[in-house]
Scaffold this motif. Structure first.
Motif, PDB file in Angstrom:
ATOM      1  N   TRP A 146       8.204  -1.644  -3.907  1.00  0.00           N
ATOM      2  CA  TRP A 146       9.456  -1.092  -4.449  1.00  0.00           C
ATOM      3  C   TRP A 146       9.168   0.103  -5.345  1.00  0.00           C
ATOM      4  N   ASN A 147       8.166  -0.007  -6.193  1.00  0.00           N
ATOM      5  CA  ASN A 147       7.817   1.084  -7.093  1.00  0.00           C
ATOM      6  C   ASN A 147       7.007   2.117  -6.325  1.00  0.00           C
ATOM      7  N   LEU A 148       7.612   3.248  -6.045  1.00  0.00           N
ATOM      8  CA  LEU A 148       6.980   4.254  -5.197  1.00  0.00           C
ATOM      9  C   LEU A 148       5.816   4.959  -5.887  1.00  0.00           C
ATOM     10  N   ALA A 149       5.633   4.738  -7.186  1.00  0.00           N
ATOM     11  CA  ALA A 149       4.508   5.340  -7.902  1.00  0.00           C
ATOM     12  C   ALA A 149       3.227   4.539  -7.750  1.00  0.00           C
ATOM     13  N   VAL A 150       3.305   3.345  -7.190  1.00  0.00           N
ATOM     14  CA  VAL A 150       2.139   2.473  -7.053  1.00  0.00           C
ATOM     15  C   VAL A 150       1.523   2.676  -5.665  1.00  0.00           C
ATOM     16  N   ALA A 151       0.253   3.026  -5.645  1.00  0.00           N
ATOM     17  CA  ALA A 151      -0.443   3.241  -4.372  1.00  0.00           C
ATOM     18  C   ALA A 151      -0.911   1.905  -3.809  1.00  0.00           C
ATOM     19  N   VAL A 152      -0.427   1.555  -2.638  1.00  0.00           N
ATOM     20  CA  VAL A 152      -0.829   0.331  -1.942  1.00  0.00           C
ATOM     21  C   VAL A 152      -1.393   0.754  -0.588  1.00  0.00           C
ATOM     22  N   GLN A 153      -2.726   0.741  -0.466  1.00  0.00           N
ATOM     23  CA  GLN A 153      -3.389   1.239   0.743  1.00  0.00           C
ATOM     24  C   GLN A 153      -4.521   0.293   1.143  1.00  0.00           C
ATOM     25  N   PRO A 154      -4.209  -0.905   1.597  1.00  0.00           N
ATOM     26  CA  PRO A 154      -5.265  -1.831   2.021  1.00  0.00           C
ATOM     27  C   PRO A 154      -5.893  -1.390   3.344  1.00  0.00           C
ATOM     28  N   ALA A 155      -7.021  -2.007   3.688  1.00  0.00           N
ATOM     29  CA  ALA A 155      -7.665  -1.718   4.969  1.00  0.00           C
ATOM     30  C   ALA A 155      -6.838  -2.238   6.134  1.00  0.00           C
ATOM     31  N   ALA A 156      -6.039  -3.292   5.889  1.00  0.00           N
ATOM     32  CA  ALA A 156      -5.157  -3.846   6.918  1.00  0.00           C
ATOM     33  C   ALA A 156      -4.048  -4.617   6.232  1.00  0.00           C
ATOM     34  N   VAL A 157      -2.939  -4.766   6.930  1.00  0.00           N
ATOM     35  CA  VAL A 157      -1.809  -5.527   6.417  1.00  0.00           C
ATOM     36  C   VAL A 157      -1.316  -6.453   7.518  1.00  0.00           C
ATOM     37  N   LEU A 196     -13.602 -10.271   2.385  1.00  0.00           N
ATOM     38  CA  LEU A 196     -12.513  -9.406   1.954  1.00  0.00           C
ATOM     39  C   LEU A 196     -11.727 -10.059   0.818  1.00  0.00           C
ATOM     40  N   LEU A 197     -11.099  -9.236  -0.002  1.00  0.00           N
ATOM     41  CA  LEU A 197     -10.134  -9.718  -0.977  1.00  0.00           C
ATOM     42  C   LEU A 197      -8.744  -9.637  -0.362  1.00  0.00           C
ATOM     43  N   VAL A 198      -7.921 -10.630  -0.636  1.00  0.00           N
ATOM     44  CA  VAL A 198      -6.582 -10.687  -0.050  1.00  0.00           C
ATOM     45  C   VAL A 198      -5.540 -10.733  -1.156  1.00  0.00           C
ATOM     46  N   THR A 199      -4.413 -10.079  -0.923  1.00  0.00           N
ATOM     47  CA  THR A 199      -3.320 -10.000  -1.893  1.00  0.00           C
ATOM     48  C   THR A 199      -1.999 -10.258  -1.187  1.00  0.00           C
ATOM     49  N   PRO A 200      -1.099 -11.051  -1.785  1.00  0.00           N
ATOM     50  CA  PRO A 200       0.235 -11.221  -1.214  1.00  0.00           C
ATOM     51  C   PRO A 200       1.207 -10.155  -1.722  1.00  0.00           C
ATOM     52  N   GLN A 201       2.213  -9.869  -0.919  1.00  0.00           N
ATOM     53  CA  GLN A 201       3.305  -8.985  -1.348  1.00  0.00           C
ATOM     54  C   GLN A 201       4.563  -9.357  -0.575  1.00  0.00           C
ATOM     55  N   ALA A 202       5.658  -9.512  -1.297  1.00  0.00           N
ATOM     56  CA  ALA A 202       6.948  -9.758  -0.643  1.00  0.00           C
ATOM     57  C   ALA A 202       7.807  -8.512  -0.802  1.00  0.00           C
ATOM     58  N   THR A 203       8.555  -8.401  -1.903  1.00  0.00           N
ATOM     59  CA  THR A 203       9.372  -7.197  -2.121  1.00  0.00           C
ATOM     60  C   THR A 203       8.557  -6.064  -2.706  1.00  0.00           C
ATOM     61  N   GLY A 204       7.437  -6.371  -3.360  1.00  0.00           N
ATOM     62  CA  GLY A 204       6.607  -5.323  -3.955  1.00  0.00           C
ATOM     63  C   GLY A 204       7.089  -4.842  -5.299  1.00  0.00           C
ATOM     64  N   HIS A 205       8.001  -5.591  -5.955  1.00  0.00           N
ATOM     65  CA  HIS A 205       8.479  -5.163  -7.272  1.00  0.00           C
ATOM     66  C   HIS A 205       7.370  -5.194  -8.322  1.00  0.00           C
ATOM     67  N   GLY A 206       6.417  -6.102  -8.184  1.00  0.00           N
ATOM     68  CA  GLY A 206       5.378  -6.231  -9.195  1.00  0.00           C
ATOM     69  C   GLY A 206       4.028  -5.706  -8.762  1.00  0.00           C
ATOM     70  N   ALA A 207       3.985  -4.787  -7.820  1.00  0.00           N
ATOM     71  CA  ALA A 207       2.718  -4.317  -7.280  1.00  0.00           C
ATOM     72  C   ALA A 207       1.879  -3.602  -8.333  1.00  0.00           C
ATOM     73  N   ILE A 208       0.560  -3.884  -8.334  1.00  0.00           N
ATOM     74  CA  ILE A 208      -0.415  -3.210  -9.185  1.00  0.00           C
ATOM     75  C   ILE A 208      -1.530  -2.720  -8.266  1.00  0.00           C
ATOM     76  N   SER A 209      -1.781  -1.429  -8.262  1.00  0.00           N
ATOM     77  CA  SER A 209      -2.719  -0.844  -7.291  1.00  0.00           C
ATOM     78  C   SER A 209      -4.070  -1.545  -7.289  1.00  0.00           C
ATOM     79  N   ALA A 210      -4.628  -1.780  -8.482  1.00  0.00           N
ATOM     80  CA  ALA A 210      -5.979  -2.329  -8.562  1.00  0.00           C
ATOM     81  C   ALA A 210      -6.053  -3.780  -8.130  1.00  0.00           C
TER      82      ALA A 210
END
Length: 462
Positions: free
Chosen positions: A48-59, A80-94
């Motif tokens: 949701w936050n367009l300022a957060v870069a989300v660029q995994p190797a695969a989704v 690999l490290l894995v991360t969940p995302q639904a709406t992406g409101h709380g996304a943190i790039s790192a």
């Protein structure tokens, strides 16, 4: 070394599709698997936050809980490290691992008239609000019902009725979660109690939630909304608010926000292009008593816009008036031990009339009440002793982050206690969202349920 440093140390050459057999994961799952360059990739990863870069190797867009199981097992097999995302409101790039699992297609939603609901991890609050309304029931939703239920609840869930009913996490009956060892578990107070503790406030550190069951409250209507003043009257209005909210019973939850809203078709003309102050209010009891209690705020200064009234619960978004559409923003936050006159003056010096504040929103929420007491079962959420919380939100421009730091410095004498997970925007700050006891329990659960450290968020706390 910081968590970000640890993540950057991982060998990036191993993440290309030619080195990691993502085709194998695609064959093992029913959802859509995409890597950079695929048509579906950007739409699946964008938060949701367009300022957060989300660029995994695969989704992977999971369609079933078993898809999530396969994704976590695949990540473990290939380091690999894995991360969940639904709406992406709380996304943190790192905190975005090499494999992102989106759960937005896990969309089951069942409201039981006797007072509870079961939802998939991709469901937003608005669906439960609308499904529960015919029964006079309501969920402990967030300040906007467009937010996903799971991310909000696993971060605690401080909503517009929090002083009356507590946190969303306090109402959870059960989770279904895929832990870092690749096992789908049902988690309740008696089944895997350490997961039940850690999932209520620990964000995604202990696994990927696929479904959650939670109690609803009987709240067909509320008295509340937002009352707007000119920014030039902010000092007088905030002084009145401070004295007024200190005497409010738990039927009331309130906050105020300084807004700098742009001109536009969606902004009421009396609020556009100027500094304004919104007093937010929810009264869960008798509406006539709610109106009587609110009267002192209506008399604080000349009113620009009054939207405080007796409303159906389906109008709950009118309280905080949060934006719906994705935006590029930078946020900062803290919890406060108090908000005396000196703190109000410091806040206004930095963000009020005459300041050069670039923030779109500067918010103070009153806490306490049921939030402070907690629910029937202990949770990892560690900010219960906070009296207030502070949030700043500005567009992603060069001076916004530096100014937010200035605001935090100005309020530093009153900042104290663990941060709120949902108001934590930097990976290295997540560890500061827990007291020592909660952090020790979360770490022990990570060692038990994610021994190889597959969950990226868990790595930030390990």
């Amino acid at each position: 070394m910081s968590f970000i440093g640890q993540l950057l140390e991982r060998p990036q050459g191993d993440l290309t599709p030619t080195r990691v057999p993502f085709d194998d994961l695609d064959a093992r799952t029913t959802g859509t698997l995409a890597v950079p360059g695929d048509d579906a990739y950007q739409a699946l990863v964008s938060p949701w936050n367009l300022a957060v870069a989300v660029q995994p190797a695969a989704v992977l867009a999971a369609r079933t809980a078993q898809d999530v199981v396969e994704a976590v097992r695949f990540a473990g097999e290939h380091g690999l490290l894995v991360t969940p995302q639904a709406t992406g409101h709380g996304a943190i790039s790192a905190l975005v691992g090499q494999l992102l699992v989106t759960t937005k297609d896990l969309d089951e939603c069942t409201v039981h008239p006797e007072g509870w609901a079961r939802v998939g991890a991709g469901v937003k609050w608005i669906r439960v609000v609308e499904a529960a309304a015919p029964y006079g029931l309501a969920p402990l939703s967030g300040s906007i019902t467009d937010v996903g239920i799971v991310g909000y609840t696993t971060g605690g869930g401080l909503g517009p009725m929090a002083r009356t009913y507590g946190l969303a996490a306090d109402r959870v009956r059960a989770f279904e979660v895929v832990t870092g060892d690749g096992v789908l578990r049902r988690v309740t107070p008696s089944e895997h109690p350490e997961l039940y503790f850690g999932l209520r406030g620990g964000k995604g550190s202990l696994g990927i939630v696929t479904a959650v069951e939670f109690d609803l409250v009987h709240q067909p209507t509320f008295y509340g909304g937002s009352l707007w003043f000119d920014g030039e009257d902010a000092a007088a209005v905030i002084a009145r608010w401070r004295e007024w909210c200190a005497r409010l019973p738990e039927e009331a939850t309130t906050s105020f926000a300084l807004f700098r809203l742009p001109n536009g078709p969606d902004t009421p003309p009396q609020l556009a292009g100027r500094l304004t102050l919104s007093i937010r209010y929810v009264w869960t009891g008798d509406p006539a008593e709610g109106a009587r209690r609110f009267a002192p705020m209506r008399a604080a200064a000349p009113v620009l816009l009054d939207d405080v009234a007796h409303k159906p619960f389906t109008a709950i978004d009118s309280v905080h008036t949060d934006p719906l559409d994705p935006m590029p923003v930078r946020e900062a936050a803290a919890v406060l031990t108090d908000f005396p006159a000196q703190a109000a003056a410091a806040l206004l010096d930095a963000t009020g009339p005459g300041s050069d504040s670039p923030q779109l929103l500067v918010e103070i929420r009153q806490m306490g009440g049921a939030t402070a007491r907690g629910g029937a079962h202990e949770a990892a959420f560690s900010s219960r002793s906070a009296a207030y919380c502070l949030l700043t939100v500005g567009l992603d421009e060069p001076d916004v982050t530096a100014h937010a730091t200035e605001v935090l410095v100005a309020l530093a004498p009153w900042i104290g206690g663990p941060r709120m997970p949902n108001f934590t925007f930097d990976a290295d700050d997540l560890v500061h969202a827990f007291d020592a006891r909660a952090l020790a329990r979360i770490r022990a659960a990570i060692r038990s349920y994610d021994p190889d450290g597959v969950m990226a968020i868990g790595r930030a706390l390990a």
